[in-house]
Design an enzyme around this catalytic site. Sequence first.
Site, PDB file in Angstrom:
ATOM      1  N   GLY A 100     -44.086  19.318 -13.639  1.00 21.39           N
ATOM      2  CA  GLY A 100     -44.215  20.513 -14.464  1.00 21.39           C
ATOM      3  C   GLY A 100     -45.018  21.640 -13.857  1.00 21.39           C
ATOM      4  N   GLY A 101     -45.413  21.525 -12.584  1.00 21.66           N
ATOM      5  CA  GLY A 101     -46.125  22.633 -11.956  1.00 21.66           C
ATOM      6  C   GLY A 101     -47.419  22.963 -12.670  1.00 21.66           C
ATOM      7  N   THR A 156     -42.243  18.119  -8.988  1.00 19.22           N
ATOM      8  CA  THR A 156     -42.882  16.816  -8.810  1.00 19.22           C
ATOM      9  C   THR A 156     -42.174  15.711  -9.582  1.00 19.22           C
ATOM     10  OG1 THR A 156     -44.522  16.787 -10.607  1.00 19.22           O
ATOM     11  CG2 THR A 156     -45.133  17.991  -8.650  1.00 19.22           C
ATOM     12  N   ARG A 189     -35.720  14.826 -19.330  1.00 21.16           N
ATOM     13  CA  ARG A 189     -35.062  14.562 -18.053  1.00 21.16           C
ATOM     14  C   ARG A 189     -34.395  13.195 -18.130  1.00 21.16           C
ATOM     15  NH1 ARG A 189     -38.775  17.212 -13.160  1.00 21.16           N
ATOM     16  NH2 ARG A 189     -39.405  19.072 -14.316  1.00 21.16           N
ATOM     17  N   ARG A 218     -48.049  23.776 -15.517  1.00 24.98           N
ATOM     18  CA  ARG A 218     -48.135  23.328 -16.907  1.00 24.98           C
ATOM     19  C   ARG A 218     -48.645  21.893 -17.043  1.00 24.98           C
ATOM     20  NH1 ARG A 218     -44.465  26.316 -15.581  1.00 24.98           N
ATOM     21  NH2 ARG A 218     -42.977  24.723 -14.940  1.00 24.98           N
TER      22      ARG A 218
END
Length: 562
Positions: free
Chosen positions: A460-461, A380, A552, A463
């Site tokens: 982060g899915g 995402t 990032r 997490r």
Amino acid sequence: MQIKRRNKRHAGFIFTVTATVVLALGGCVSEQEDGQESEPDPTEDEQETAPPPNDEEETEPEPDVPEAYGVSAGHPDAVEAGMTVLENGGNAVDAAIASAYAISVVEPFASGVGGGGVTLVQEQGQDPEAYDYREVVPEDGVPASGIGVPGFVAGTKELHDDYGEADWQTVIDPAIELAESAEVSETLAQQLQSAQDRLPVEQLEHFYPGGTAIEAGATLEQPALAETLRDIRDSEGTSFYEGDTGEALTAVEGLDMDSLADFDVGRHDPVTGEFAGYEVTGAPPPLPGASVIQMLQIMEERGTLEEERNSTPFVHDIAMSWRIAQQFVDADFGDPSFVDVPVDSIVDREQNAALAEEISSDSVLPEDENRTYGDSDPNTTHITVIDDDGAVVSMTNTLTNFFGSSEYTDGFFLNNQMDRFDIGQTDQNTPEPGRRSVTWSSPMIVADDEGPVLGVGSPGGERIPIMLTQVISDWVQEESDLEEVIEADRFHLTDNALVMENVPEPNVRDALLDIGYDEIREAPTPLYFGSIQALMIDRDNDSISGAADSRREADWRIETRE
């Protein structure tokens, strides 16, 4: 980085509304509906000496809003696109849309027109609103590829229709320019290299010149994507669902024109709850905004905010609050257009106080052995925008896994969002036509008694909820600025293992293992702990601030309105 935890910043979150209407006497003699006479008009002398009528009502003071605006996003080009729109008279929603399309071009692995997303919007003094434009199950059911009907274009267009002030063309043009020519980032080059074995390289000469992943710093041209974006711009989105792009999508297994034409943006009330004197707003189910609020309330009840950051009690309380929240996700979460979700119960302070008592300081709550899902891709992208009226937009977009399903058409990758129907253990999250799955995207907004003051979110899915819980709890500490908050170490609980960004102090490590955690291990990839994109309004200093997440290529920029 260690964050010193002192007394909470108290916002005094109590809304009061006072309205006093002072009516001026006056009027001609007349018969009232009940048959009584009204008072006669005052004489001319009386009129001269009578006090003037007071037609004003006591109203709440206007929120204190800095004359500034800003964008925080996962890539500098996306920040630039949003800021250009703001500088030319657009508002926060316009800028968020421009940033979303721009980042879908320079980070095609994380989001794009072949996927979906969710956005929260809150203006000062107004209630927040939520737009869920994630993918839905096609009319013929879930295809083997896991591709759902994309909602990105429909969602951004509906947002623009409801809030936009800039022309639609203005918000799309920056992305078209980037599709025609953009510099390849380190992250894009790395993702193309790592995903080469599962991508249709023969269709992707622009990404794999000569069969090898394009290098960072090279110029990338995506003519097919530029053409698709021009069609979206010129048709105001209809081409994607009813025009040439829609026709091309029907060649993809499971997608058809009826499913595309019938796509509706999900409009349910966002979830809200109190925490540390603030109102915290999250996206409605089937997204986990309620889970973040629940975890925050459990922590507050346990006094976790008073513990040192990265101490044994701090890590343990958050890990166990996540374990509790997962149980509610597994049992209760689903698409509220199809099933009832007990949101009020999940964010109920009394219930969460009782749940907090179930956490023991010297043992681990049992894990659910029947869970079928685990750590998901760190996918995402998130965008936060604040305009000079103080409106806050918190937007999370995704393809689900990196590069989604890996299927590619008309210049973009298609999602695999339907794979998220594997979350949960009840019929609450069961696929059927038009339905959205449970997943982890979780834009958040935090408000004080005047209105929104913080927009925050992250990739982060799985997490995402536990990371945002850590970030928001850090942010409410009086001596923590946003840069400290974003740079602070993060951790996650998966099964009975703690995944920690940095190795804890030996005494903390030993104490956690003694409590019952199986192991403490490092993150498998640098991208594992996402990238927080946040902006905050500081009313005391009349300013907006942000911070770049070094995990990032995130960036942010603030400008003052002249």
